[in-house]
Every structure is written in structure tokens, then in C-alpha cells.
Motif scaffolding. Structure first.
Motif, short mmCIF file in Angstrom:
data_model
loop_
_atom_site.label_atom_id
_atom_site.label_comp_id
_atom_site.label_asym_id
_atom_site.label_seq_id
_atom_site.Cartn_x
_atom_site.Cartn_y
_atom_site.Cartn_z
N ILE A 93 0.85 -1.21 0.00
CA ILE A 93 0.00 0.00 0.00
C ILE A 93 0.88 1.25 0.00
CG2 ILE A 93 -1.70 1.33 1.35
CD1 ILE A 93 -2.87 -1.30 2.33
N ILE A 94 1.94 1.22 0.79
CA ILE A 94 2.83 2.40 0.88
C ILE A 94 3.49 2.66 -0.47
CG2 ILE A 94 4.93 3.32 1.95
CD1 ILE A 94 4.14 2.10 4.51
N VAL A 106 2.69 6.60 14.11
CA VAL A 106 1.36 6.12 13.73
C VAL A 106 1.13 4.83 14.51
CG1 VAL A 106 -0.09 5.31 11.84
CG2 VAL A 106 1.52 7.17 11.44
N LEU A 165 -1.05 1.75 15.52
CA LEU A 165 -2.17 0.93 15.00
C LEU A 165 -3.31 0.83 16.01
CD1 LEU A 165 -0.29 -2.03 13.37
CD2 LEU A 165 -1.70 -0.40 12.20
N LEU A 221 -5.07 4.19 16.54
CA LEU A 221 -5.82 4.54 15.34
C LEU A 221 -7.13 3.75 15.28
CD1 LEU A 221 -5.18 6.37 12.86
CD2 LEU A 221 -4.47 4.33 11.67
N LEU A 264 -7.11 10.04 3.20
CA LEU A 264 -5.82 9.35 3.31
C LEU A 264 -5.38 8.67 2.02
CD1 LEU A 264 -6.26 7.72 6.83
CD2 LEU A 264 -4.59 9.44 6.22
N HIS A 321 -5.90 -6.52 6.22
CA HIS A 321 -6.46 -5.78 5.09
C HIS A 321 -6.74 -6.65 3.87
CE1 HIS A 321 -3.05 -5.25 2.24
NE2 HIS A 321 -2.41 -5.72 3.27
N VAL A 344 -7.63 -1.29 9.85
CA VAL A 344 -6.69 -0.41 10.55
C VAL A 344 -5.34 -0.37 9.86
CG1 VAL A 344 -5.67 0.11 12.77
CG2 VAL A 344 -7.88 -0.96 12.66
N SER A 345 -4.87 -1.52 9.40
CA SER A 345 -3.54 -1.51 8.79
C SER A 345 -3.55 -0.68 7.50
CB SER A 345 -3.06 -2.93 8.51
OG SER A 345 -4.03 -3.65 7.81
N GLU A 346 -4.69 -0.71 6.79
CA GLU A 346 -4.80 0.08 5.56
C GLU A 346 -4.73 1.58 5.89
OE1 GLU A 346 -8.34 -0.72 3.34
OE2 GLU A 346 -7.84 0.74 1.79
N TYR A 347 -5.50 1.97 6.92
CA TYR A 347 -5.49 3.38 7.33
C TYR A 347 -4.09 3.80 7.77
CZ TYR A 347 -10.56 4.07 7.25
OH TYR A 347 -11.85 4.23 6.85
N SER A 348 -3.46 2.94 8.57
CA SER A 348 -2.16 3.33 9.13
C SER A 348 -1.13 3.46 8.01
CB SER A 348 -1.71 2.34 10.19
OG SER A 348 -1.08 1.24 9.63
N LEU A 349 -1.17 2.54 7.06
CA LEU A 349 -0.18 2.61 5.98
C LEU A 349 -0.42 3.80 5.07
CD1 LEU A 349 0.01 -1.18 5.31
CD2 LEU A 349 1.78 0.23 6.29
#
Lengths: 283, 424
Positions: free
Chosen positions: A29-30, A144, A146, A149, A171, B251, B268-273
């Protein structure tokens, strides 16, 4: 010992790049976000991981410019090989294979990074919220977490149905979604109050932008006293103000006058060309 | 919330706390036992006296006194007075009655003690949700994870949940301790499988119920999401009006939920990344989101994203987003609000026509509507870009639409505008 012999040269000789410490399936994703077509200034990415076999070997354009170094990200020699000294940003991801001890490992990586290049912008992904306090002793720029969040997003989404979609929109890096951008205040707007800048931006039809706040550099204070470092120099910090208050009693209210070096937070679909807009307009 | 509702909730809570329903059941059994022992003892005494000592009785009515004597023996343990001459067999029956009396009193006392012991033992846990009382608009948290306490804390910080009950539903919910009684007020537990219809029937409130479904902790394997999804599907099947928010730990599972009726899911992992990526592209952005998500900085309240209540304030109905934005900037600049978008209500046929899948909602959220650059004679309110719909700033808002704004608190626009318009 001579500096030249001690120094390990970077493997790739690149600058202004992004270093990702640890690779996990989520890191995809990054990479896709950082190399999205909507990003104008794409940076090369160097991944440091103990498990290089997990990085997909793909012809996907998002993976163009992705370099890899096999090794422990907490090892200074390995970090130096990734040209950390010239890197712009360093991302420390949670170790997916050992989530229980992941935060402790991240601290070691951060300390190693700081010893090589204290100026690099470091972003750390934490698993447990109670580990955050240990990072106060490091110079991590952004954390960040987890767990935190998840807690906040779940609570807010339960109370405001649809809110998770707003955050996802903000985002996600793409031309069709909005992001929050931090832009230097244009010359033409220096000296104006936040209120005046907001009114000016609303009238701009050429750019779809919304002003949501600003940041300014202020003296770091503890108990209202400015603090200095060991050499007696004043320490500065970035003050972030989102949705300033209208009350004039507050220093950072809507009546705050912008000065050189300040920045504004904008919601926009793409990187706002606000400086260019005002330059063109003045001509 | 009216007084009658609150009093009834207090009473039902008290009833549940002391387990008065099950206590009453046990006491009833005890009384039935007492009644039969008394009846048996009395009949045996009467028969024994009639058979062995009939000469000491002048009439049938004399035998009735043994009913009274036996009950006194049973409940108080007093012996019979010397004026009444009992035969040896009747005395043996009396001894048996006295022993039974000790048993009955012992059982009764034990029952009351167990009631108080239970309350004392449960004092550090959450109270049990009353069985026979449905909450009005509760927030239900299904599942147990390390995030539970902080989710309750975050919910309790918000003014939206001040009058809402929080119910924790899990098989092991009775083992969750209340570690912060001040913050965790009006929070209850309901032990049971959150996917079970009977449990749901008891947990889900009368109206406007919100459900947060927690997945396992991140260190759990990727199948930890499956329990959460089962629960979410069970809730949607039970009552699709309930707003469900599902936490997805892994995710990779997100695509599986796209065709379900779950309202909101948070990977959550999607948002955090994505947040990490945004911070890498724009240094400092994580701090902005941290503030938006409710992290208070140096005692100052943080801003959050709010949706205005429906129906939309009459003053705004019929006005375009552009006009409303200017009103906020000029006429209502004394309010600490930054308008960032709107939520458009779309009828089912409009949704279908636009090919929108809106996570089972009729509301389309538009952040930062765009300026219309095409033909001015084009009256459409939106444009399609890369398959996505983006509304224009000139979109006229109707009474079913909402405003999206940044603020430190929720505003009642009806009241604010009434005050503003009368003062103008």
C-alpha cells in the motif's frame, strides 16, 4: 581512524529517497501511495528487510524505482548502505513476524537511524499504544500507532456513521480523492490574517482547495519558559493549528497574521499550485 | 431521555444487580418446600394424635391447632407449650419438624447471603445488562480485545454518546473488569455469543442502535476476522437498520466485505499505511490526523469532523454549498467551524442510475466539492471522473442533506441560526 575507511558508501548513490525498514505484505500500500500517478515528485524507495523474498517481483509501474537491501534494519552498516545520510524520509514498519516485540525492535532501528542522520524525517508504525511513551526519548518525527488509530476510528465511526469513508478519502493518494497538503504561505498572503486568507481562498475558482489550518515555528517552552539546548541555543518547534478559533484572545486565532516561514494546511485533490496562482495573478 | 425511562432503567439494573429474578425463583421453591413440609408434618401430627391420643381431644376443631403448632416449630424453632399433651409419636414428628425448620431457615439465610456475596464479588466488574429492559439507543461493542477500554473512553469523551448506554457483548464479557468507574459510567455487559439471535434480541436497543465489532488482536492469525464477520452478518440479518462498524485486522480480507450489508468497516492496517504514506509525502500530516482523531494537545480540545443533524436547517435549504461556505466565512465567522463538504441524500433510483454502491446507505459524502469548469448551461450537480462521482460547489442542498465540518464541538445550527436571525 580515517573517516574514509570507516564510512560505508551507499549501494545506490541516490539522494532525497525514502527508506522503508522492514517489509510486510501491507507495505505494498505504501509503495503504491508513494508512486501513485497523482504524485508529481516521485522519490526512489529503498527497502531494508531480512526477508527480501517477500517483496513481489512485478512489472507494476508503482514498483519502478524500488530498490532492496537484505539485512537487519537495526544494523548501522546496513542503514548506511541504504544511503540514509542522504535520505529524505525513513519509514519504520512494524515487524509482522514478531508483533509482540515489534515496538522494541522499532526503537532500536530509530536509535540507529538517528545516530547516522538525525535530520531525516522518521515515521514509525507502532503496534501498542503504551509503547508510545518510550519514543519520547527519541527524535521520531511522527508516530502512527495501529492500536490507537483503531480505537479512535472505531469510536468516531460508531458515533458519526460514514466518517470512516471521509478519512479513507483524505488518506488515499489519488487524483479523485482529497488529501491534506502542507504548503508554504504564498508571498502575496504574508501579513494577512487567517480570516482574510480564508476569504481569499474561498473566492479562488481555479483551485479546488479548502484551508483548514496553519503551522508556524515557535520557541519551545516548558512551563511558559523558553528552553535552550546544551550550547545555549533556543530550541524551536512547529506549532500546528487546525480550525483556529475566532476569539481574538487566542494568539493563534483567526486573527493570526501570517509571517514568512509559516505554512498552511489545505485539503485538495492534488498538490495545490497556490504560490503559482498568486504569482500569475500579480502579473 | 425521560424520567420514567431512567427510573425504570435504575430499577431493572438494581433487580439485575442483586439477581432478584433468580433469587425470587429460589425463594419461591423454598416456600413451596416449606408448605409441603408443613402440610406433611401437620397431617402426620393430626393422624398420630387422633390415633394415639384421641381421648385428650374434645372435638374435631381441637386438631386444627396442630397446623399452627407445626408452622411455629418450622419457622421459629419454638417447642410446643406444656398445656398441649403430645403422644410420643407426635413428639418424634415434632423433632423432625424442628430439624426441618433449621434446614429451611438455613437455606433462606444462605440465599440472602449469597445475594450480597455476589454483589460484593461483582463490584469491580461491569454491571450486567437487565434482561427484561431494552435500552433506547445503546452502543454495543461485540468482542473482547486490548482496545476495548480505550474505545469506551473515546466514546465517553464525545457528547454524542453522553446519553447512550454502552453494552459489551462477548462470551467472556462477565470477566471484564471496570477499571475506570468514572469514565465507564452507564456501561453494561451481556455474556453470550454476539452472533446468537437471543443475545442480539436482548442487546439491540429500541432505536438508533450502533454496533462496533472488534476483531482479534493483530498478533492473532488472519482468520481472527472471520468471527467478527460472522457477528456482523448475524447483526445485519437480525436488523439491518442497526449501524455496524466492523474492525478488520487483516487488510487482505477487505474485498470480501464489499458485497455485504455491513455499513462501515475499518481496516486499521490500511489506514495506518495510508497515513504513513501521506506523512512521507507531506511531513507533519500524521500530527494533523492525530488531532482530528481526538488527541488532545496540551489541554486544548481537539477538532473533529462532524456531520450536521438532519433535517438540514431551513436557512441553508435551497442554497448551494458555495453560498453556505461564504455564509460561514462572513456571517457566521464567530463560530469555530471550517466547512469541508456535504453529504447528499440520494434516493434509491438515483443511486441506481449513478451506479453507486454506498455501503448500504443513501448518503453520498462529498469532501471538497469542485468548481464547475464546463458549460454554464449544464445544470447537472456532479461530474464523473475516472468512474467516480464528484459534486460541484453549486450543488443545491436539500433538507435531507448534511454539512461536514471541522470543529471542537457539535453545533445545533437550528438554534444558532435562530439566534443569529433574530439578532440581525
Amino acid at each position: 581512524m580515517e573517516e574514509n575507511t570507516a564510512r560505508v558508501e551507499g549501494d545506490f548513490g541516490i539522494r532525497e529517497h525514502v527508506v522503508i525498514c522492514n517489509w510486510s505484505s501491507k507495505a505494498d500500500i505504501i509503495v503504491r501511495q508513494l508512486h501513485d500517478p497523482s504524485v508529481h515528485d516521485k522519490k526512489p524507495i529503498i527497502v531494508i528487510t531480512n526477508n527480501p523474498e517477500n517483496i513481489p517481483k512485478t512489472a507494476d509501474p508503482a514498483y519502478r524505482g524500488l530498490l532492496m537491501i537484505s539485512g537487519d534494519p537495526a544494523n548501522k552498516e546496513i542503514l548506511k548502505r541504504a544511503d540514509l545520510i542522504h535520505a529524505k524520509t525513513c519509514i519504520v514498519l512494524a515487524d509482522e513476524d514478531d508483533l509482540e516485540n515489534s515496538d522494541s525492535k522499532s526503537i532500536l532501528i530509530v536509535l540507529a537511524i538517528e545516530s547516522i542522520n538525525p535530520n531525516v524525517h522518521v515515521i514509525v508504525e507502532l503496534v501498542k499504544s503504551n509503547s508510545e511513551m518510550f519514543f519520547q526519548y527519541t527524535h521520531v518525527d511522527e508516530i502512527v500507532c495501529l492500536e490507537q488509530l483503531a480505537e479512535k476510528l472505531l469510536a468516531q465511526s460508531a458515533l458519526t456513521p460514514g466518517l470512516s469513508q471521509v478519512y479513507l478519502d483524505l488518506l488515499t493518494q489519488s487524483a479523485e480523492t482529497n488529501e491534506v497538503y502542507l504548503e508554504p504561505i504564498p508571498e502575496a498572503l504574508i501579513g494577512l490574517t487567517y480570516r482574510e486568507v480564508e476569504a481569499t481562498i474561498i473566492k479562488i475558482d481555479e483551485e479546488d482547495i479548502i484551508l483548514i489550518g496553519f503551522s508556524t515555528i515557535v520557541q519551545k517552552k516548558v512551563n511558559d519558559k523558553a528552553i535552550v539546548n546544551s550550547k545555549g541555543n533556543i530550541i524551536y518547534e512547529k506549532k500546528i493549528v487546525i480550525n483556529p478559533k475566532s476569539s481574538a484572545k487566542d494568539t493563534y486565532s483567526k486573527d493570526y497574521k501570517f509571517k514568512k516561514g509559516d505554512s498552511i494546511f489545505l485539503i485538495s485533490y492534488e498538490k495545490p499550485e497556490i504560490e503559482n496562482y498568486f504569482e500569475k495573478k500579480s502579473k | 431521555m425521560n424520567l420514567r425511562y431512567r427510573l425504570k432503567k435504575k430499577w431493572c439494573g438494581f433487580w439485575q444487580k442483586y439477581r432478584l429474578k433468580s433469587q425470587a425463583k429460589n425463594v419461591r421453591k423454598l416456600f413451596i418446600f416449606l408448605f409441603f413440609v408443613w402440610l406433611l408434618g401437620s397431617i402426620l401430627t393430626i393422624i398420630s394424635q387422633w390415633y394415639f391420643a384421641a381421648d385428650t381431644h374434645t372435638s374435631v376443631i381441637d386438631y386444627i391447632q396442630y397446623l399452627w403448632i407445626v408452622i411455629i416449630e418450622l419457622v421459629s424453632g419454638f417447642d410446643i407449650p406444656d398445656t398441649i399433651k403430645l403422644h410420643t409419636v407426635s413428639r418424634l414428628i415434632s423433632i423432625f419438624m424442628l430439624v426441618m425448620g433449621i434446614v429451611v431457615v438455613g437455606l433462606f439465610t444462605g440465599q440472602i447471603i449469597s445475594m450480597f456475596v455476589h454483589v460484593l464479588q461483582r463490584s469491580e466488574y461491569f454491571p450486567e445488562k437487565p434482561e427484561n429492559f431494552l435500552f433506547e439507543s445503546p452502543i454495543i461493542i461485540c468482542g473482547k480485545s486490548s482496545k476495548l477500554y480505550n474505545i469506551i473512553r473515546n466514546l465517553r469523551k464525545s457528547i454524542f454518546s453522553r446519553n447512550r448506554e454502552i453494552v459489551i457483548v462477548d462470551k467472556e464479557a462477565d470477566r471484564i473488569k471496570n477499571i475506570d468507574k468514572e469514565s465507564f459510567y452507564d456501561t453494561w455487559y451481556l455474556a453470550g455469543d454476539p452472533g446468537d439471535r437471543n443475545v442480539l434480541q436482548n442487546a439491540i436497543g429500541k432505536r438508533d442502535c450502533r454496533v462496533v465489532i472488534l476483531s482479534g488482536d493483530l498478533k492473532d492469525n488472519q482468520y481472527s476476522d472471520s468471527t467478527a464477520i460472522n457477528t456482523a452478518l448475524a447483526i445485519e440479518a437480525f436488523d439491518e437498520k442497526v449501524h455496524t462498524v466492523l474492525e478488520i485486522a487483516h487488510h487482505q480480507n477487505v474485498p470480501h466485505y464489499a458485497s455485504t450489508k455491513i455499513n462501515d468497516w475499518i481496516s486499521v492496517s490500511e489506514y495506518s499505511l495510508k497515513l504513513i504514506s501521506q506523512s512521507a509525502l507531506q511531513p507533519g500530516i500524521a500530527n494533523v490526523y492525530s488531532r482530528l482523531l481526538g488527541n488532545e494537545i496540551k489541554n486544548s480540545k481537539s477538532n473533529q469532523i462532524y456531520f450536521s443533524a438532519t433535517p438540514l436547517t431551513e436557512y441553508f435549504v435551497g442554497k448551494s454549498y458555495r453560498e453556505i461556505k461564504i455564509i460561514f466565512c462572513e456571517e457566521l465567522s464567530h463560530l469555530d467551524i471550517t466547512l469541508i463538504g456535504f453529504v447528499k441524500y440520494l434516493k434509491d433510483e438515483e443511486k441506481k442510475k449513478l451506479g453507486l454502491t454506498l455501503r448500504n446507505s443513501n448518503y453520498f459524502i462529498q469532501i471538497n466539492p469542485i468548481h464547475r469548469v464546463n458549460d454554464i448551461h449544464d445544470n447537472s450537480e456532479f461530474v464523473q471522473q475516472a468512474g467516480k462521482i464528484i459534486f460541484y460547489k453549486d450543488t443545491i442542498l436539500n433538507k435531507n442533506d448534511m454539512l461536514v465540518y471541522l470543529s471542537q464541538k457539535e453545533y445545533n445550527f437550528n438554534k444558532i441560526l435562530k439566534d443569529y436571525l433574530t439578532g440581525r
